[in-house]
Design a protein around this motif. Structure first.
Motif, PDB file in Angstrom:
ATOM      1  N   ALA A 163     -11.106  48.262 -11.049  1.00  0.00           N
ATOM      2  CA  ALA A 163     -11.505  47.493  -9.870  1.00  0.00           C
ATOM      3  C   ALA A 163     -10.460  47.610  -8.762  1.00  0.00           C
ATOM      4  O   ALA A 163     -10.792  47.734  -7.578  1.00  0.00           O
ATOM      5  CB  ALA A 163     -11.714  46.028 -10.249  1.00  0.00           C
ATOM      6  N   GLN A 164      -9.187  47.578  -9.146  1.00  0.00           N
ATOM      7  CA  GLN A 164      -8.112  47.728  -8.163  1.00  0.00           C
ATOM      8  C   GLN A 164      -8.158  49.110  -7.512  1.00  0.00           C
ATOM      9  O   GLN A 164      -8.120  49.234  -6.277  1.00  0.00           O
ATOM     10  CB  GLN A 164      -6.757  47.518  -8.826  1.00  0.00           C
ATOM     11  N   HIS A 165      -8.242  50.153  -8.338  1.00  0.00           N
ATOM     12  CA  HIS A 165      -8.296  51.513  -7.807  1.00  0.00           C
ATOM     13  C   HIS A 165      -9.498  51.698  -6.877  1.00  0.00           C
ATOM     14  O   HIS A 165      -9.367  52.263  -5.787  1.00  0.00           O
ATOM     15  CB  HIS A 165      -8.370  52.529  -8.958  1.00  0.00           C
ATOM     16  N   ASP A 166     -10.660  51.237  -7.320  1.00  0.00           N
ATOM     17  CA  ASP A 166     -11.881  51.409  -6.535  1.00  0.00           C
ATOM     18  C   ASP A 166     -11.779  50.714  -5.189  1.00  0.00           C
ATOM     19  O   ASP A 166     -12.174  51.272  -4.156  1.00  0.00           O
ATOM     20  CB  ASP A 166     -13.084  50.858  -7.303  1.00  0.00           C
ATOM     21  N   PHE A 167     -11.253  49.470  -5.188  1.00  0.00           N
ATOM     22  CA  PHE A 167     -11.179  48.705  -3.946  1.00  0.00           C
ATOM     23  C   PHE A 167     -10.207  49.348  -2.965  1.00  0.00           C
ATOM     24  O   PHE A 167     -10.516  49.491  -1.768  1.00  0.00           O
ATOM     25  CB  PHE A 167     -10.758  47.270  -4.236  1.00  0.00           C
ATOM     26  N   ILE A 168      -9.032  49.731  -3.442  1.00  0.00           N
ATOM     27  CA  ILE A 168      -8.043  50.341  -2.548  1.00  0.00           C
ATOM     28  C   ILE A 168      -8.582  51.644  -1.970  1.00  0.00           C
ATOM     29  O   ILE A 168      -8.467  51.908  -0.767  1.00  0.00           O
ATOM     30  CB  ILE A 168      -6.717  50.570  -3.294  1.00  0.00           C
ATOM     31  N   ARG A 169      -9.202  52.448  -2.821  1.00  0.00           N
ATOM     32  CA  ARG A 169      -9.735  53.731  -2.354  1.00  0.00           C
ATOM     33  C   ARG A 169     -10.798  53.544  -1.282  1.00  0.00           C
ATOM     34  O   ARG A 169     -10.862  54.305  -0.315  1.00  0.00           O
ATOM     35  CB  ARG A 169     -10.320  54.501  -3.538  1.00  0.00           C
ATOM     36  N   ALA A 170     -11.643  52.526  -1.424  1.00  0.00           N
ATOM     37  CA  ALA A 170     -12.737  52.320  -0.484  1.00  0.00           C
ATOM     38  C   ALA A 170     -12.322  51.578   0.779  1.00  0.00           C
ATOM     39  O   ALA A 170     -12.907  51.785   1.838  1.00  0.00           O
ATOM     40  CB  ALA A 170     -13.871  51.562  -1.169  1.00  0.00           C
ATOM     41  N   SER A 171     -11.327  50.720   0.682  1.00  0.00           N
ATOM     42  CA  SER A 171     -11.007  49.831   1.806  1.00  0.00           C
ATOM     43  C   SER A 171      -9.858  50.324   2.681  1.00  0.00           C
ATOM     44  O   SER A 171      -9.828  50.039   3.884  1.00  0.00           O
ATOM     45  CB  SER A 171     -10.673  48.431   1.285  1.00  0.00           C
ATOM     46  N   VAL A 172      -8.917  51.051   2.096  1.00  0.00           N
ATOM     47  CA  VAL A 172      -7.791  51.577   2.874  1.00  0.00           C
ATOM     48  C   VAL A 172      -8.258  52.815   3.639  1.00  0.00           C
ATOM     49  O   VAL A 172      -9.064  53.602   3.145  1.00  0.00           O
ATOM     50  CB  VAL A 172      -6.615  51.930   1.944  1.00  0.00           C
ATOM     51  N   GLY A 173      -7.774  52.970   4.845  1.00  0.00           N
ATOM     52  CA  GLY A 173      -8.153  54.144   5.631  1.00  0.00           C
ATOM     53  C   GLY A 173      -7.098  54.479   6.665  1.00  0.00           C
ATOM     54  O   GLY A 173      -5.979  53.949   6.633  1.00  0.00           O
ATOM     55  N   VAL A 174      -7.459  55.362   7.570  1.00  0.00           N
ATOM     56  CA  VAL A 174      -6.555  55.723   8.668  1.00  0.00           C
ATOM     57  C   VAL A 174      -7.318  55.595   9.973  1.00  0.00           C
ATOM     58  O   VAL A 174      -8.547  55.682  10.010  1.00  0.00           O
ATOM     59  CB  VAL A 174      -6.000  57.161   8.522  1.00  0.00           C
ATOM     60  N   SER A 175      -6.577  55.373  11.044  1.00  0.00           N
ATOM     61  CA  SER A 175      -7.187  55.292  12.364  1.00  0.00           C
ATOM     62  C   SER A 175      -7.307  56.687  12.956  1.00  0.00           C
ATOM     63  O   SER A 175      -6.792  57.669  12.402  1.00  0.00           O
ATOM     64  CB  SER A 175      -6.346  54.405  13.282  1.00  0.00           C
ATOM     65  N   SER A 176      -7.974  56.786  14.084  1.00  0.00           N
ATOM     66  CA  SER A 176      -8.145  58.091  14.734  1.00  0.00           C
ATOM     67  C   SER A 176      -6.825  58.671  15.210  1.00  0.00           C
ATOM     68  O   SER A 176      -6.751  59.840  15.564  1.00  0.00           O
ATOM     69  CB  SER A 176      -9.111  57.959  15.915  1.00  0.00           C
ATOM     70  N   ARG A 177      -5.774  57.834  15.198  1.00  0.00           N
ATOM     71  CA  ARG A 177      -4.453  58.312  15.606  1.00  0.00           C
ATOM     72  C   ARG A 177      -3.467  58.341  14.438  1.00  0.00           C
ATOM     73  O   ARG A 177      -2.260  58.306  14.618  1.00  0.00           O
ATOM     74  CB  ARG A 177      -3.927  57.458  16.764  1.00  0.00           C
ATOM     75  N   GLY A 178      -4.021  58.372  13.230  1.00  0.00           N
ATOM     76  CA  GLY A 178      -3.178  58.599  12.060  1.00  0.00           C
ATOM     77  C   GLY A 178      -2.439  57.395  11.543  1.00  0.00           C
ATOM     78  O   GLY A 178      -1.476  57.540  10.783  1.00  0.00           O
ATOM     79  N   LYS A 179      -2.884  56.200  11.920  1.00  0.00           N
ATOM     80  CA  LYS A 179      -2.223  54.993  11.437  1.00  0.00           C
ATOM     81  C   LYS A 179      -2.896  54.502  10.171  1.00  0.00           C
ATOM     82  O   LYS A 179      -4.129  54.429  10.094  1.00  0.00           O
ATOM     83  CB  LYS A 179      -2.291  53.897  12.504  1.00  0.00           C
ATOM     84  N   LEU A 180      -2.123  54.195   9.139  1.00  0.00           N
ATOM     85  CA  LEU A 180      -2.667  53.687   7.892  1.00  0.00           C
ATOM     86  C   LEU A 180      -3.193  52.271   8.107  1.00  0.00           C
ATOM     87  O   LEU A 180      -2.484  51.404   8.595  1.00  0.00           O
ATOM     88  CB  LEU A 180      -1.589  53.679   6.802  1.00  0.00           C
ATOM     89  N   LEU A 181      -4.456  52.039   7.742  1.00  0.00           N
ATOM     90  CA  LEU A 181      -5.099  50.739   7.909  1.00  0.00           C
ATOM     91  C   LEU A 181      -5.280  50.106   6.534  1.00  0.00           C
ATOM     92  O   LEU A 181      -5.943  50.670   5.657  1.00  0.00           O
ATOM     93  CB  LEU A 181      -6.449  50.904   8.602  1.00  0.00           C
ATOM     94  N   VAL A 182      -4.697  48.928   6.349  1.00  0.00           N
ATOM     95  CA  VAL A 182      -4.647  48.277   5.037  1.00  0.00           C
ATOM     96  C   VAL A 182      -5.251  46.879   5.134  1.00  0.00           C
ATOM     97  O   VAL A 182      -4.837  46.076   5.968  1.00  0.00           O
ATOM     98  CB  VAL A 182      -3.189  48.168   4.543  1.00  0.00           C
ATOM     99  N   PRO A 183      -6.234  46.546   4.268  1.00  0.00           N
ATOM    100  CA  PRO A 183      -6.773  45.176   4.254  1.00  0.00           C
ATOM    101  C   PRO A 183      -5.689  44.170   3.905  1.00  0.00           C
ATOM    102  O   PRO A 183      -4.779  44.468   3.119  1.00  0.00           O
ATOM    103  CB  PRO A 183      -7.842  45.225   3.155  1.00  0.00           C
ATOM    104  N   LYS A 184      -5.783  43.001   4.469  1.00  0.00           N
ATOM    105  CA  LYS A 184      -4.758  41.979   4.223  1.00  0.00           C
ATOM    106  C   LYS A 184      -4.692  41.599   2.747  1.00  0.00           C
ATOM    107  O   LYS A 184      -3.618  41.276   2.231  1.00  0.00           O
ATOM    108  CB  LYS A 184      -5.041  40.743   5.074  1.00  0.00           C
TER     109      LYS A 184
END
Length: 339
Positions: A252-273
């Motif tokens: 569940a941890q792996h699945d959530f992080i993989r689906a929710s974490v991303g990057v912005s169009s300018r290469g910034k890592l986006l992380v859920p709180k």
């Protein structure tokens, strides 16, 4: 119980039966704030300081199409492969037409029969893993049942009130959703939801000594990725089994992080709180990207490192991560075959 509630929710949200005049959209919105600050927007507007990510040349990692992305936010690029969450069924509204209500009525009768059986169960005699799986499943079923019975709360105060009001009788004792989460499963106040944490500090939960005997032996941090409050930032609902509950929590941890974490169009890592607050127990912010990469597929992890490396060469070197606040709009995600 979880499977039964899942079927009810999906039935009530069936698009084939949907009509504008016979629907309700439970858009309970407990907090609505943009995660881009004014200074952030000003800085990110500079293409010289932070060039755009090349999607075409990274099509194996990023998706150029409008694919299903359950945790999409403004400015976030979608992974080409988000793992198990790509198979999830989304419920963000529910219809109350005649056909849906007829089905729900029958299903709820079966559900109430299951609820009545809880009174005959004594959780004290369950093993550690049995308790963990049992209370996680019961909590998720109870929250879904509460939303059907009382509606979706419109504020954190009303949500907390609902969590204290919604309860099942298990083994002769009444267990509220709040008691299950914070006394039985021993979850810590949610730092990613400060209003709830404050309410917990102001309202002491009443749990008897007999009830505490039903609690898990120790706090399991990974339960944060298993409990769902039916909100946009909540993890997907799945059924947990006593035999494999530890492995299922890790999945569940792996699945959530993989689906929710991303990057912005300018290469910034986006992380859920939620992920950021969870990670604080293990790493500091300077090592957050490296910690997250351990939970991503190799090609995504390499892409994140590439983006951060490029940002280090720009004037935004100290702004490699953006934390996305908890989004409390109503929404459930269900995995096929897992619930």
């Amino acid at each position: 119980m979880v499977r039964c509630m899942k079927n009810i929710f999906i039935s009530l949200s069936s698009s084939t039966l949907y009509s504008q005049s016979s629907s309700v959209s439970p858009q309970g919105h407990l907090s609505n704030s943009s995660w881009w600050s004014s200074s952030e927007r000003s800085i990110l507007s500079s293409l010289v300081q932070s060039p755009q990510v090349d999607i075409q040349n990274n099509s194996e990692v990023l998706s150029p199409e409008n694919v299903f992305d359950p945790y999409r936010v403004r400015g976030k690029l979608s992974w080409a492969d988000i793992g198990n969450y790509a198979l999830a069924t989304e419920v963000s509204w529910m219809s109350v037409g005649k056909k849906q209500l007829e089905y729900a009525s029958g299903a709820l009768k079966k559900f109430r029969t299951l609820v009545e059986q809880l009174a005959k169960l004594n959780p004290i005699h369950l093993s550690c893993n049995e308790k963990l799986a049992f209370w996680i499943n019961l909590y998720n079923a109870l929250i879904m049942h509460a939303y059907l019975a009382y509606g979706v709360p419109r504020s954190d105060l009303k949500l907390f009130s609902l969590m204290q009001k919604a309860a099942y009788t298990v083994g002769g004792h009444s267990f509220s959703a709040a008691a299950i989460e914070y006394a039985i499963l021993k979850m810590k106040p949610p730092l990613h939801r400060p209003q709830i944490a404050l309410l917990l500090a102001l309202h002491k939960l009443k749990v008897s000594g007999e009830q505490r005997k039903c609690a898990v032996d120790a706090h399991e941090p990974l339960v944060a990725f298993a409990l769902s409050c039916g909100m946009y930032s909540s993890p997907a609902v799945r059924v947990y089994t006593a035999e494999n509950v530890r492995e299922e929590l890790e999945e569940a941890q792996h699945d959530f992080i993989r689906a929710s974490v991303g990057v912005s169009s300018r290469g910034k890592l986006l992380v859920p709180k939620l992920v950021h607050c969870f990670a604080k127990s293990f790493v500091d912010d300077s090592n957050l990207a490296v910690w997250i990469s351990h939970y991503l597929p190799p090609n995504q992890a390499a892409f994140v490192e590439q983006c951060i490396s490029q940002r280090r060469q720009s004037l935004l070197a100290s702004r490699n991560c953006g934390i996305m606040p908890f989004d409390s709009r109503f929404r459930y995600l269900f995995f096929p075959g897992k619930a």
